[in-house]
Design a protein around this motif. Structure first.
Motif, short mmCIF file in Angstrom:
data_model
loop_
_atom_site.label_atom_id
_atom_site.label_comp_id
_atom_site.label_asym_id
_atom_site.label_seq_id
_atom_site.Cartn_x
_atom_site.Cartn_y
_atom_site.Cartn_z
N THR A 23 -34.31 -4.11 -31.38
CA THR A 23 -33.63 -5.40 -31.40
C THR A 23 -33.92 -6.18 -30.12
O THR A 23 -34.18 -7.38 -30.16
N GLN A 24 -33.92 -5.48 -28.97
CA GLN A 24 -34.23 -6.16 -27.71
C GLN A 24 -35.66 -6.67 -27.71
O GLN A 24 -35.93 -7.78 -27.22
N ASP A 25 -36.59 -5.89 -28.24
CA ASP A 25 -37.98 -6.35 -28.34
C ASP A 25 -38.07 -7.60 -29.20
O ASP A 25 -38.77 -8.55 -28.86
N LYS A 26 -37.36 -7.59 -30.32
CA LYS A 26 -37.36 -8.75 -31.22
C LYS A 26 -36.80 -9.96 -30.49
O LYS A 26 -37.34 -11.06 -30.58
N GLU A 27 -35.72 -9.76 -29.75
CA GLU A 27 -35.10 -10.88 -29.04
C GLU A 27 -35.98 -11.38 -27.90
O GLU A 27 -35.99 -12.58 -27.62
N ASN A 28 -36.73 -10.49 -27.28
CA ASN A 28 -37.70 -10.95 -26.27
C ASN A 28 -38.75 -11.85 -26.91
O ASN A 28 -39.14 -12.86 -26.33
N MET A 29 -39.20 -11.47 -28.10
CA MET A 29 -40.17 -12.31 -28.81
C MET A 29 -39.56 -13.63 -29.24
O MET A 29 -40.22 -14.67 -29.19
N LEU A 30 -38.29 -13.61 -29.65
CA LEU A 30 -37.62 -14.86 -30.02
C LEU A 30 -37.60 -15.82 -28.83
O LEU A 30 -37.92 -17.00 -28.97
N ALA A 32 -39.59 -15.77 -26.20
CA ALA A 32 -40.96 -16.18 -25.90
C ALA A 32 -41.47 -17.23 -26.90
O ALA A 32 -42.29 -18.07 -26.54
N ALA A 33 -40.97 -17.17 -28.13
CA ALA A 33 -41.39 -18.13 -29.16
C ALA A 33 -40.70 -19.48 -29.01
O ALA A 33 -41.02 -20.42 -29.72
N GLY A 34 -39.73 -19.57 -28.11
CA GLY A 34 -39.07 -20.84 -27.86
C GLY A 34 -37.66 -20.96 -28.41
O GLY A 34 -37.03 -22.01 -28.29
N PHE A 35 -37.15 -19.89 -29.03
CA PHE A 35 -35.76 -19.92 -29.50
C PHE A 35 -34.82 -20.01 -28.30
O PHE A 35 -35.08 -19.43 -27.25
N GLN A 36 -33.73 -20.72 -28.47
CA GLN A 36 -32.72 -20.86 -27.43
C GLN A 36 -31.58 -19.89 -27.72
O GLN A 36 -31.08 -19.83 -28.85
N MET A 37 -31.16 -19.14 -26.69
CA MET A 37 -30.06 -18.19 -26.85
C MET A 37 -28.76 -18.91 -26.50
O MET A 37 -28.66 -19.57 -25.47
N ARG A 38 -27.79 -18.75 -27.38
CA ARG A 38 -26.47 -19.33 -27.15
C ARG A 38 -25.45 -18.19 -27.22
O ARG A 38 -25.32 -17.53 -28.26
N LEU A 39 -24.76 -17.94 -26.12
CA LEU A 39 -23.77 -16.86 -26.08
C LEU A 39 -22.54 -17.20 -26.91
O LEU A 39 -22.10 -18.34 -26.92
N ALA A 40 -22.02 -16.19 -27.57
CA ALA A 40 -20.76 -16.33 -28.29
C ALA A 40 -19.65 -16.02 -27.29
O ALA A 40 -19.13 -14.91 -27.22
N ASN A 41 -19.30 -17.02 -26.48
CA ASN A 41 -18.38 -16.80 -25.36
C ASN A 41 -17.00 -17.41 -25.56
O ASN A 41 -16.24 -17.54 -24.62
N THR A 42 -16.70 -17.78 -26.80
CA THR A 42 -15.35 -18.24 -27.14
C THR A 42 -14.96 -17.55 -28.45
O THR A 42 -15.83 -17.13 -29.22
N PRO A 43 -13.67 -17.43 -28.70
CA PRO A 43 -13.25 -16.81 -29.97
C PRO A 43 -13.82 -17.54 -31.19
O PRO A 43 -14.18 -16.90 -32.19
N GLU A 44 -13.96 -18.86 -31.10
CA GLU A 44 -14.49 -19.63 -32.23
C GLU A 44 -15.96 -19.29 -32.47
O GLU A 44 -16.39 -19.15 -33.61
N LYS A 45 -16.73 -19.18 -31.39
CA LYS A 45 -18.15 -18.84 -31.52
C LYS A 45 -18.32 -17.41 -32.04
O LYS A 45 -19.20 -17.15 -32.86
N VAL A 46 -17.48 -16.49 -31.57
CA VAL A 46 -17.55 -15.10 -32.05
C VAL A 46 -17.27 -15.06 -33.55
O VAL A 46 -17.99 -14.42 -34.32
N ALA A 47 -16.24 -15.77 -33.99
CA ALA A 47 -15.90 -15.81 -35.41
C ALA A 47 -17.04 -16.43 -36.23
O ALA A 47 -17.38 -15.93 -37.31
N SER A 48 -17.64 -17.49 -35.71
CA SER A 48 -18.75 -18.13 -36.40
C SER A 48 -19.95 -17.19 -36.48
O SER A 48 -20.61 -17.09 -37.52
N LEU A 49 -20.24 -16.50 -35.38
CA LEU A 49 -21.36 -15.55 -35.33
C LEU A 49 -21.20 -14.44 -36.36
O LEU A 49 -22.16 -14.03 -37.00
N GLN A 50 -19.97 -13.99 -36.53
CA GLN A 50 -19.71 -12.89 -37.46
C GLN A 50 -19.87 -13.29 -38.93
O GLN A 50 -19.96 -12.44 -39.80
N LYS A 51 -19.94 -14.57 -39.20
CA LYS A 51 -20.14 -15.05 -40.57
C LYS A 51 -21.62 -14.99 -40.98
O LYS A 51 -21.93 -15.08 -42.16
#
Length: 132
Positions: A23-30, A32-51
């Motif tokens: 998974t970490q290798d895949k995320e490193n490639m993401l 490198a490919a230009g994907f932007q990482m957005r942390l789930a750092n609020t309860p709302e974002k965590v709930a959204s991520l889990q969907k």
């Protein structure tokens, strides 16, 4: 703890570590490919991520353009967001990585085929049989 229990625990640990590494290798490639990482750092974002399905791509439409999402609720607790171009870059990197892995596997198989087992004789697996 008995030997079978230790062996089972080790197998589970190694398997879990391999999944995290993959998974970490895949995320490193993401990244490198230009994907932007957005942390789930609020309860709302965590709930959204889990969907979203974990560790899989989904596509949403935003302003008439496809937006590619990759949810990771377990390793980074984040969402990767990318464009069509980012996704194509990722696919190309993943293809290249598969080719490298196949070349490494072929080299390893060729090296093992050249190994001379005769000094080792028979073992718990039975007599050595030529594969030819």
């Amino acid at each position: 703890m008995k030997l079978p229990s230790i062996a089972a625990l080790m197998l589970v640990s190694v398997t879990a570590a391999a999944c995290v590494t993959a998974t970490q290798d895949k995320e490193n490639m993401l990244s490198a490919a230009g994907f932007q990482m957005r942390l789930a750092n609020t309860p709302e974002k965590v709930a959204s991520l889990q969907k979203l399905p974990p560790h899989k791509f989904t596509v949403q439409s935003q302003n008439g353009q496809p937006v590619f999402l990759y949810a990771d609720p377990t390793v980074c607790g984040c969402l990767y967001v990318g464009t069509q171009e980012n996704f194509q870059n990722y696919q190309q990197m993943a293809f290249q990585q598969r080719m490298v892995n196949e070349q490494q596997m072929t080299a390893m198989m060729n090296q093992q085929a050249a190994f001379d087992y005769s000094p080792w004789g028979d073992g718990p697996w039975g007599p050595m049989m030529p594969i030819d």
